[in-house]
Scaffold this motif. Structure first.
Motif, mmCIF file in Angstrom:
data_model
loop_
_atom_site.group_PDB
_atom_site.id
_atom_site.type_symbol
_atom_site.label_atom_id
_atom_site.label_comp_id
_atom_site.label_asym_id
_atom_site.label_seq_id
_atom_site.Cartn_x
_atom_site.Cartn_y
_atom_site.Cartn_z
ATOM 1 N N UNK A 5 1.089 -1.243 0.221
ATOM 2 C CA UNK A 5 -0.126 0.166 0.054
ATOM 3 C C UNK A 5 0.964 1.105 0.056
ATOM 4 N N UNK A 6 0.105 2.587 -0.673
ATOM 5 C CA UNK A 6 0.983 3.158 -0.802
ATOM 6 C C UNK A 6 1.495 4.489 0.661
ATOM 7 N N UNK A 7 0.983 4.006 1.861
ATOM 8 C CA UNK A 7 1.271 4.490 2.991
ATOM 9 C C UNK A 7 2.755 3.837 3.790
ATOM 10 N N UNK A 8 2.228 1.902 2.884
ATOM 11 C CA UNK A 8 3.672 2.254 3.362
ATOM 12 C C UNK A 8 5.123 2.053 2.591
ATOM 13 N N UNK A 9 4.479 1.573 1.532
ATOM 14 C CA UNK A 9 5.521 1.630 0.654
ATOM 15 C C UNK A 9 6.250 3.593 0.757
ATOM 16 N N UNK A 10 5.715 4.282 0.737
ATOM 17 C CA UNK A 10 6.244 5.875 0.954
ATOM 18 C C UNK A 10 6.675 6.900 1.972
ATOM 19 N N UNK A 11 6.628 5.596 3.653
ATOM 20 C CA UNK A 11 6.947 5.535 4.697
ATOM 21 C C UNK A 11 8.507 6.642 4.472
ATOM 22 N N UNK A 195 3.548 11.903 -5.216
ATOM 23 C CA UNK A 195 3.707 10.511 -4.962
ATOM 24 C C UNK A 195 2.668 9.810 -6.489
ATOM 25 N N UNK A 196 1.743 10.815 -6.718
ATOM 26 C CA UNK A 196 1.495 10.065 -7.721
ATOM 27 C C UNK A 196 2.188 10.011 -9.377
ATOM 28 N N UNK A 197 3.017 10.994 -8.861
ATOM 29 C CA UNK A 197 3.543 11.116 -10.298
ATOM 30 C C UNK A 197 4.473 10.114 -10.490
ATOM 31 N N UNK A 198 5.012 9.357 -9.009
ATOM 32 C CA UNK A 198 5.845 7.911 -9.005
ATOM 33 C C UNK A 198 5.597 7.228 -9.657
ATOM 34 N N UNK A 217 -5.624 16.478 7.830
ATOM 35 C CA UNK A 217 -3.943 16.340 9.103
ATOM 36 C C UNK A 217 -3.406 15.525 8.559
ATOM 37 N N UNK A 218 -4.178 14.228 8.424
ATOM 38 C CA UNK A 218 -3.452 12.706 8.543
ATOM 39 C C UNK A 218 -3.137 12.481 7.166
ATOM 40 N N UNK A 219 -1.477 12.491 6.673
ATOM 41 C CA UNK A 219 -0.816 11.761 5.536
ATOM 42 C C UNK A 219 -1.341 10.057 5.608
ATOM 43 N N UNK A 220 -1.471 9.665 6.631
ATOM 44 C CA UNK A 220 -1.242 8.173 6.070
ATOM 45 C C UNK A 220 -3.215 7.885 5.782
ATOM 46 N N UNK A 221 -3.644 8.833 6.007
ATOM 47 C CA UNK A 221 -5.432 8.673 6.067
ATOM 48 C C UNK A 221 -5.400 9.529 3.914
ATOM 49 N N UNK A 222 -4.438 10.432 3.976
ATOM 50 C CA UNK A 222 -4.580 10.469 2.372
ATOM 51 C C UNK A 222 -3.581 9.404 1.343
#
Length: 618
Positions: A5-11, A195-198, A217-222
């Motif tokens: 998932x993106x939240x873990x891949x882009x941590x 992130x979407x560009x990557x 305000x939550x990046x993980x939620x986003x």
């Protein structure tokens, strides 16, 4: 290979990749660079802002060995040494994460602290990370206090919590506390774009704005919402699909509602609310989005130069147009109504009915003469101005403790204007010097011819009185000073009759609330059979509903069947008569106390004073 998932891949893997927490990154970077390391850190903040991420980066910084194996403590971990890769993968033996939500007892904490006596196996430091530390029991907190205060030199504590108020102060005093702030929608939008560009996923800017606002305000939620939106849109992000997924209200409805409220168009407000019901859009989301738009409108109204800062937003132009359409005071009122209306949705059996009531509420504050569909508001016509004539300066306002002055006959008209007279200031006297005031009787109605409704009260010249000597009793003020008192009135021919009629209607509860205020604040100007004419000063009291209810009550009592109410200055109203009677009773009670021999003895012998407001009539 399974999808990550993106939240873990882009941590973030190091401090330079952290987004929106520059104040924490700067403090930790400087501490690592200068080797000023504390033994316990506490990271607080809402969900998904980077508490666990900062903890892992800090553990890597403390244990990084460098790409060549010769590195030391650094603010920029290499990410390739065995310690960095092991921490990223979650298998570093000297980095322990404890979930306090499921391990909250004293036994679990005691088992963790038993490992503190052993030195690190591979790394330079042992790092104990306790997540959601506020979930620990009081016994568990007490068990770790001693070790937390004086740990071994190779042991570091990292605590994370979303509710620092539940952490005991004995723990807070042993830690360096860093508050990770919620991220601004602009920061989240910028990171999502990167992130979407990557990921090579096409996305519409407005769709990303919706996701950034929905993250709160939550990046993980986003990132999680972005994952869901990519799946929903089959590999692409479009505004319509994201709005449907989030259940967000189309801003066109919001702009339509605000414009209808600005124009006073109740039919359009109701139709738009029904359209929201038909499409199944959330009533709470509607009020929330209205609050957001109104907040931006209020900023533009107060600081117009901020308009250029939001030109990139396609909604900025429409927001600026509505800011010019709606007055600033009505913007504040509408914002308050929408904000409080969200709390009323759960109280109503139908949330859309509650939404309609909240949206119609601002229209109830429109002036009675407001024409729907226009911005012109009915204003009161200025009172006719009498020809300029020389008048004497008005005497000063009488103190409340003085007896009410009795009216003096108006002086005979003079042929030539008198020369200007100086203003005479009355001396200020103490309480004992004003003892034994004159008895006061409630004013009685006098048979005077009714004044024309539209004519303003005539202003006549008053003679100038000589200032009394200090030893003399204060004389009553001239009749013109009576008009300056808040509880004064000028008796009219119909005043006593209208006062008795209103008191009878109120006593029988025939009129209440706003209708009773309309009757109390109005003056009976003329009676022509069944047609009565009243005059009131405040336009806000002259509402159609209140006017009709007062007419019905008068007709039921056998009085007027036709009621005409005009706006203008009044001199004799039931409210003023009631205030004058209450003031007379107050002065009479004050006179009784002042004339009491014991009170006079206390004032004379002990310089006593009667506290203002302490005397009340029975």
């Amino acid at each position: 290979m399974s999808y990550l998932v993106l939240a873990r891949k882009y941590r973030p893997r190091n401090f330079s990749e952290m987004v929106g927490q520059e104040h924490v990154v700067q403090a930790l970077t400087n501490a690592l660079t200068q080797q000023r390391l504390h033994h316990a850190y506490l990271f607080t903040g809402t969900r998904g802002v980077g508490k666990t991420t900062v903890s892992r980066i800090l553990a890597k910084s403390l244990n990084c060995q460098g790409a060549d194996g010769q590195g030391g403590i650094t603010a920029q971990p290499c990410g390739v040494c065995p310690a960095c890769t092991a921490i990223d993968s979650g298998r570093f033996p000297d980095y322990t994460e404890l979930d306090a939500a499921s391990n909250r007892g004293v036994d679990e904490v005691q088992g963790l602290l038993e490992q503190a006596v052993y030195k690190p196996v591979q790394g330079r430091f042992k790092v104990f990370m306790i997540d959601e530390v506020h979930m620990l029991t009081n016994q568990a907190f007490n068990a770790m206090l001693k070790t937390l205060e004086e740990p071994p030199e190779y042991l570091k504590f990292v605590l994370a919590t979303t509710d620092p108020q539940k952490v005991p102060v004995t723990v807070l005093s042993r830690c360096l506390q860093f508050n990770l702030r919620p991220m601004a929608p602009e920061t989240v939008l910028e990171h999502l774009t990167h992130v979407l560009a990557q990921e090579s996923v096409p996305a519409e800017p407005q769709a990303l704005r919706l996701l950034a606002r929905a993250a709160r305000g939550s990046m993980r939620d986003a990132l999680s919402l972005t994952d869901q939106a990519i799946a929903f849109g089959c590999g692409q992000l479009q505004e319509a699909g994201v709005r449907q997924m989030l259940g967000a209200v189309d801003r066109s409805y919001i702009f339509r509602l605000i414009e209808a409220l600005a124009l006073g168009d109740g039919a359009s407000v109701v139709d738009t609310a029904e359209a929201l019901r038909t499409h199944g859009l959330s009533a709470a989301a509607t009020l929330e989005d209205m609050c957001a738009v109104l907040q931006r409108m209020a900023v533009l109204q107060a600081v117009p130069q901020r308009a250029s800062a939001s030109d990139a937003d396609p909604e900025a132009q429409e927001t600026a147009r509505l800011a010019q359409l709606l007055p600033a005071d009505e913007t504040q009122l509408l914002y308050s109504i929408c904000l409080h209306g969200r709390g009323e949705l759960g109280l109503a059996p139908d949330e859309y009915a509650a939404l309609t009531m909240a949206l119609l509420r601002p229209l109830a504050f429109k002036p009675a003469g407001f024409v729907p569909g226009t911005l012109e508001k009915k204003t009161l016509a200025p009172a006719p101005v009498q020809p300029a004539s020389p008048v004497a300066p008005p005497p000063p306002r009488a103190p409340e403790s003085l007896p009410e002055p009795r009216p003096e006959p108006a002086p005979a008209p003079v042929s030539a204007p008198p020369p200007p007279a100086p203003t005479i200031a009355l001396p200020v006297r103490s309480l004992e010097e004003v003892a034994q005031p004159l008895p006061v009787e409630p004013p009685q109605a006098q048979e005077v011819p009714p004044a024309p409704p539209a004519a303003a009260p005539a202003v006549v010249a008053l003679p100038v009185h000589e200032a009394p000597a200090p030893s003399e009793r204060l004389q009553p003020l001239p009749a013109a000073a009576k008009a300056l008192a808040a509880d004064s009135f000028e008796p009219s021919a119909e005043g006593a009759f209208w006062h008795a009629t209103v008191q009878q209607l109120i006593a029988s509860e025939a009129i209440t609330a706003l209708v009773s205020q309309l009757a109390l604040q109005s003056q009976l100007v003329q009676r022509a059979g069944d047609a009565w004419t009243l005059r009131v000063e405040a336009q806000s009291l002259n509402q159609a509903v209140a006017r009709e209810r007062l007419r019905a009550a008068l007709q039921a009592a056998g009085h007027a069947s036709v009621l005409d109410i005009e706006v203008g200055p009044v001199t004799d109203t039931p409210a003023r008569r009631n205030a004058a009677a209450a003031s007379a009773r107050q002065r009479a009670a004050q006179a009784v106390v002042e004339q009491d021999p014991l009170v006079q003895a206390l004032v004379r012998d002990y310089d006593a004073k009667i506290l203002p407001g302490s005397v009340k009539p029975l």
